[in-house]
Write an enzyme that holds these catalytic residues in place. Structure first.
Site, PDB file in Angstrom:
ATOM      1  N   GLY A   1       0.853  -1.156   0.074  1.00 30.41           N
ATOM      2  CA  GLY A   1       0.175  -0.107   0.052  1.00 30.41           C
ATOM      3  C   GLY A   1       0.770   1.279  -0.118  1.00 30.41           C
ATOM      4  O   GLY A   1       1.569   1.503  -0.872  1.00 30.41           O
ATOM      5  N   SER A   2       0.220   2.315   0.754  1.00 29.52           N
ATOM      6  CA  SER A   2       0.721   3.772   0.688  1.00 29.52           C
ATOM      7  C   SER A   2       2.374   3.891   0.782  1.00 29.52           C
ATOM      8  O   SER A   2       3.023   3.392   1.703  1.00 29.52           O
ATOM      9  CB  SER A   2       0.008   4.511   1.518  1.00 29.52           C
ATOM     10  OG  SER A   2       0.314   5.827   1.533  1.00 29.52           O
TER      11      SER A   2
END
Lengths: 410, 131
Positions: free
Chosen positions: B62-63
């Site tokens: 993810g981020s």
């Protein structure tokens, strides 16, 4: 790893402490990834530009880095507020001051403060085959997939480090052989709307993790808006940095070229069931009353802004609901000139220029009393519960506009 | 005593209790950086606290914002004491390096076979010491 004389000088601090720190970080990353040497990069998109993401530790780091000037052209990602109107929007004084401090630090180091997650709509357009260092997730995916430029999954600090020393270690997606497709993804479901492409991206990200998917049987007339939504979702549920769409993206004129003649390690067939289930899974809300509608994650293009104006058709927003539209200054400038901004604002909908809901401080969201959000962004629907303490409704732009007008999700 | 050798990404010394996650993890959206509590909806360890723990998870996801989150957690005193990955990726590595949190990966044996939540471990540079 091998360093050129110039790189050694940077590493030893001859060009200043920020450049030294940047080079040291890049070397550490290179060592971890067995990179033989550094390569010069053509452009950077810097992420971690909101105070919510950077916090004090990040702000200290960024201010330290502002002691020197960036050595390569670099644009900046979204910030946590709209610089034009933060005073009216319930942001705390402390948050606003820190955010403005960050903007000033980026300014001091010579960054181009575009404040958007869509740098390619703000003048930073990578060329095919060029080596760049881009962040965050959707920008990485866009640079690699849509443009055929080459970037690794940079972190917030490493994107800044790359801009500061103008170098990236030679590993990962900078190398042709690492850009081959790995998983064959066969789309057997009709996808039309941005939200459906978001669901598609979200499903693929979850399924393939960090592998490179090659999509086949995609519609012929794919728009940038559709792949933008898809890319953002892929980077949310997974760690994808690159996808290929046969016949559409520049490194995939054919299946064989996309896979560089390798066999797929896996095959995924996506039918309507997968899309529908993913859409339902992204709806965490139970209360049909909608407090906030958010469109523009990633930032809206002028085409999306025009579509929003058309769907609103002058109808007033429900007085118990706010409709926020996030976009870049570059696209908003066109909307302003065309009268689209005016049309949209007259309904009560609001623009947040250069801002990002996910990096809007918690206290702002809480003080505004929002509980339920409606969005057409899979990325937003996923992150809203943990990042903004909101329950999500996820659906089409049409459903979102309807929710803004009626105050109810249907 | 069992010594498992690996690759020290950020070499340091840490002693503490293991907290094991089977799935890839993102610090951004995954933890509250003020408290260290896991906030990701539906996470296997949602509600538990990573502060002071030796955190084992396969890798990041993810981020890209996870690096600053780790740095802030260190700043706030709620960071994990050390991190063990199967194969670390840039976001976790950069965060650990800048926050000076011991990070070790590419272990000679599968850490998931040998470590469960609650086990007491020591990290020293490029090795894990299990009792």
């Amino acid at each position: 790893m091998y360093l050129s004389r110039e790189e050694e000088m940077m590493f030893e601090g001859e060009y200043g402490p920020a450049i030294q720190k940047a080079m040291q970080l890049q070397v550490a990353i290179g060592d971890i990834n067995d990179a033989p040497r550094m390569i010069p990069i053509k452009s950077v998109h810097i992420s971690g530009t909101s105070y919510k993401e950077a916090r004090n530790a990040g702000l200290n780091f960024i201010e330290f880095m502002a002691q020197n000037k960036l050595r390569v052209s670099a644009t900046t990602s979204s910030i946590g507020l709209d610089l034009n109107k933060w005073e009216q929007m319930n942001y705390s004084q402390n948050y606003a001051e820190k955010q403005i401090q960050m903007v000033q630090a980026f300014d001091k180091m010579g960054a181009i403060n575009t404040h958007t997650c869509t740098p390619y709509l703000a003048g930073n357009v990578p060329t095919y085959g060029s080596h760049v260092a881009w962040s965050p997730s959707e920008s990485i995916i866009a640079a690699n997939s849509r443009f055929g430029a080459r970037t690794n999954r940079e972190s917030d600090p490493s994107s800044l480090a790359a801009a500061m020393c103008g170098r990236a270690p030679l590993y990962g997606y900078h190398l042709t052989e690492n850009r081959a497709g790995q998983v064959l993804v066969d789309l057997q479901a009709p996808c039309h709307t941005i939200h459906e492409y978001g669901a598609l991206g979200y499903f693929i990200g979850k399924a393939v993790g960090e592998l490179t998917p090659v999509l086949i049987n995609m519609p012929d007339n794919l728009s940038m808006e559709q792949t933008k939504g898809m890319g953002a979702a892929m980077g949310t549920s997974g760690a994808i940095a690159l996808y290929h769409i046969v016949g559409h993206t520049p490194e995939a004129p054919s299946l064989e070229v996309a896979f560089q003649n390798n066999k797929p390690v896996d095959t995924l067939k996506i039918c309507s069931r997968e899309i529908i289930d993913t859409c339902e899974g992204l709806c965490s809300a139970t209360n049909e009353k909608v407090d906030l509608v958010l469109v523009g994650c990633p930032h809206c293009s002028i085409i999306e802004l025009k579509e929003i104006a058309r769907l609103l058709n002058g109808q007033q927003i429900n007085d118990k609901t706010r409709f926020w539209i996030t976009t870049s200054s570059s696209q908003k400038a066109i909307a302003d000139r065309m009268g689209i901004t005016n049309q949209i604002e007259r309904t009560g909908a609001e623009f947040l220029e250069g801002a990002c809901l996910l990096t809007t401080p918690d206290e702002t969201m809480n003080s505004l009393g929002f509980e339920t959000i409606a969005t057409n962004s899979a990325k937003m629907a996923h992150y809203a519960p943990s990042e903004c303490n909101l329950e999500s409704w996820f659906g089409s732009i049409t459903q979102c506009v309807r929710a803004a007008i009626t105050g109810i999700w249907s | 005593m069992n010594i498992i050798k690996g690759r020290g990404i950020f070499k340091g010394v840490a002693k503490g209790e293991a907290l094991v996650m089977k799935q890839p993890f993102s610090f951004l959206g995954g933890v509250n950086p003020d408290t260290g509590i896991i906030i990701e909806r539906g996470h296997e360890l949602e509600g538990q606290n990573v502060a002071g723990k030796i955190l084992l998870f396969p890798k990041g996801k993810g981020s890209t914002g996870g690096s600053y989150v780790l740095m802030e957690m260190k700043h706030q005193g709620v960071a994990p004491k050390a991190i063990i990955n199967l194969k670390t990726e840039t976001i976790i590595a950069v965060g650990a390096i800048l926050a000076e949190i011991p990070l070790i990966d590419q272990l000679e044996q599968d850490p998931f076979q040998l470590i469960t939540t609650g086990d007491f471990l020591e990290i020293d540079g490029d090795r894990i010491i299990l009792n």
